[in-house]
Design a protein around this motif. Structure first.
Motif, mmCIF file in Angstrom:
data_model
loop_
_atom_site.group_PDB
_atom_site.id
_atom_site.type_symbol
_atom_site.label_atom_id
_atom_site.label_comp_id
_atom_site.label_asym_id
_atom_site.label_seq_id
_atom_site.Cartn_x
_atom_site.Cartn_y
_atom_site.Cartn_z
ATOM 1 N N GLY A 204 55.924 10.884 5.584
ATOM 2 C CA GLY A 204 56.309 9.843 4.640
ATOM 3 C C GLY A 204 55.623 8.509 4.832
ATOM 4 O O GLY A 204 55.650 7.664 3.931
ATOM 5 N N ALA A 205 54.992 8.288 5.995
ATOM 6 C CA ALA A 205 54.428 6.977 6.291
ATOM 7 C C ALA A 205 53.282 6.614 5.338
ATOM 8 O O ALA A 205 53.214 5.481 4.836
ATOM 9 C CB ALA A 205 53.941 6.933 7.733
ATOM 10 N N ASP A 206 52.396 7.553 5.102
ATOM 11 C CA ASP A 206 51.251 7.252 4.235
ATOM 12 C C ASP A 206 51.698 6.977 2.794
ATOM 13 O O ASP A 206 51.187 6.057 2.141
ATOM 14 C CB ASP A 206 50.253 8.400 4.263
ATOM 15 N N MET A 207 52.633 7.780 2.286
ATOM 16 C CA MET A 207 53.099 7.551 0.917
ATOM 17 C C MET A 207 53.878 6.243 0.823
ATOM 18 O O MET A 207 53.759 5.507 -0.170
ATOM 19 C CB MET A 207 53.965 8.719 0.449
ATOM 20 N N ALA A 208 54.661 5.921 1.841
ATOM 21 C CA ALA A 208 55.393 4.656 1.839
ATOM 22 C C ALA A 208 54.426 3.473 1.809
ATOM 23 O O ALA A 208 54.651 2.482 1.102
ATOM 24 C CB ALA A 208 56.304 4.575 3.055
ATOM 25 N N LEU A 209 53.343 3.568 2.560
ATOM 26 C CA LEU A 209 52.342 2.501 2.567
ATOM 27 C C LEU A 209 51.668 2.377 1.205
ATOM 28 O O LEU A 209 51.436 1.272 0.702
ATOM 29 C CB LEU A 209 51.308 2.769 3.657
ATOM 30 N N ASP A 219 61.917 2.589 1.619
ATOM 31 C CA ASP A 219 62.391 3.060 2.922
ATOM 32 C C ASP A 219 62.227 4.569 2.967
ATOM 33 O O ASP A 219 62.544 5.273 1.985
ATOM 34 C CB ASP A 219 63.869 2.725 3.135
ATOM 35 N N VAL A 220 61.747 5.076 4.074
ATOM 36 C CA VAL A 220 61.573 6.522 4.245
ATOM 37 C C VAL A 220 62.857 7.112 4.815
ATOM 38 O O VAL A 220 63.404 6.603 5.797
ATOM 39 C CB VAL A 220 60.383 6.835 5.176
#
Length: 279
Positions: A204-209, A219-220
């Protein structure tokens, strides 16, 4: 932003709820609202069904279908004005509802439909499962509005499903005008360990960024559960008081989801809030 929104007009009991949602979005985005009504049958279909290929003389029943559709459009125009929509247009199309909406979707940013209900007597079979048909075959995202929707804020809090699929990516991209306006977006990954190859080291980090760079307050949420992904998304939407669920349509085999059910079917049948789908 959404600048052209098409809403299905058929005079059914579900029309009020989808009109309320479409009008809210039109006001918030300064969008042009298009009411699309269909006769339910094209002239070509009528001639084939009757076996007559001679020069057509408008039969009473065909004229009746056109007049009924025109009546629904007049009521739509009046309702849109009462709901505060400034820019409104109507389209009467001599075709089935799915054909009419697929045509209008080419020139719109969003199509607003209602959740399927048990078909009433006389409804053509091709009209059933209309949200799936338009989401799968159309070029634009579809907003599916539940019957109980009563003009609540749609993009205050959003729950968005993310599984790394192309369909989920398209849904998130299509929803960006809503996500950017939201007070908060919960980017939900259900049991991401099972799809580790699609998520990288930090699910989820890349999509959240990516979303954050578009101004989305995100928020993930990593949800590990024995429930289905559809149930998990709906439960989180209720807990968060979300006004919208965003999901990719039919990320797995269409046949498997169509026959056996799946995330898309669960959400279409039971989502408590408007559901934005893209394929």
């Amino acid at each position: 932003m959404y600048k052209t929104i098409v809403v299905h007009v058929d005079g059914s009991p579900q029309q009020d709820s989808r009109m309320a949602a479409a009008a809210r979005l039109a006001r918030e985005h300064g969008a042009h609202l298009v009411g699309s009504a269909a006769t339910g049958i094209s002239w070509t279909d009528y001639l084939l069904l009757t076996g007559s290929m001679a020069a057509p003389v408008p039969p009473a029943d065909f004229d009746g279908l056109r007049e009924t559709a025109a009546l629904h459009l007049r009521a739509f125009t009046d309702r849109a004005a009462k709901l505060g929509v400034v820019s409104v247009e109507t389209r009467l199309i001599e075709d089935t509802a799915d054909g009419a909406l697929l045509l209008q979707a080419r020139y719109a940013d969003l199509v607003v439909l209602s959740r399927d209900v048990d078909p009433e007597p006389g409804i053509p079979p091709r009209v059933r499962r209309l949200p799936e048909h338009v989401a799968l075959r159309g070029p634009r995202p579809v907003l599916v509005v539940p019957p109980a929707y009563a003009d609540a804020p749609i993009a205050a809090t959003v729950v968005a499903g993310w599984d790394g699929s192309t369909q989920a990516l398209r849904a998130l991209a299509a929803a960006l005008p809503l996500l950017a306006r939201a007070d908060g977006v919960r980017l939900v990954l259900v049991n991401p360990d099972r799809l580790s190859d699609a998520h990288g080291e930090q699910p989820g980090a890349d999509m959240a960024l990516y979303l954050a760079r578009h101004g989305v307050k995100v928020d993930v949420v990593l949800e590990r559960t024995h429930a289905t992904a559809g149930d998990a998304l709906m439960a989180l939407a209720r807990t968060a008081g979300a006004g919208l669920i965003v999901a990719g349509a039919y990320g797995h085999s269409r046949y498997r989801e169509w026959v056996l059910g799946g995330v898309t079917r669960e959400l279409l049948e039971r989502a408590p809030v408007p559901l934005l789908l893209a394929h």
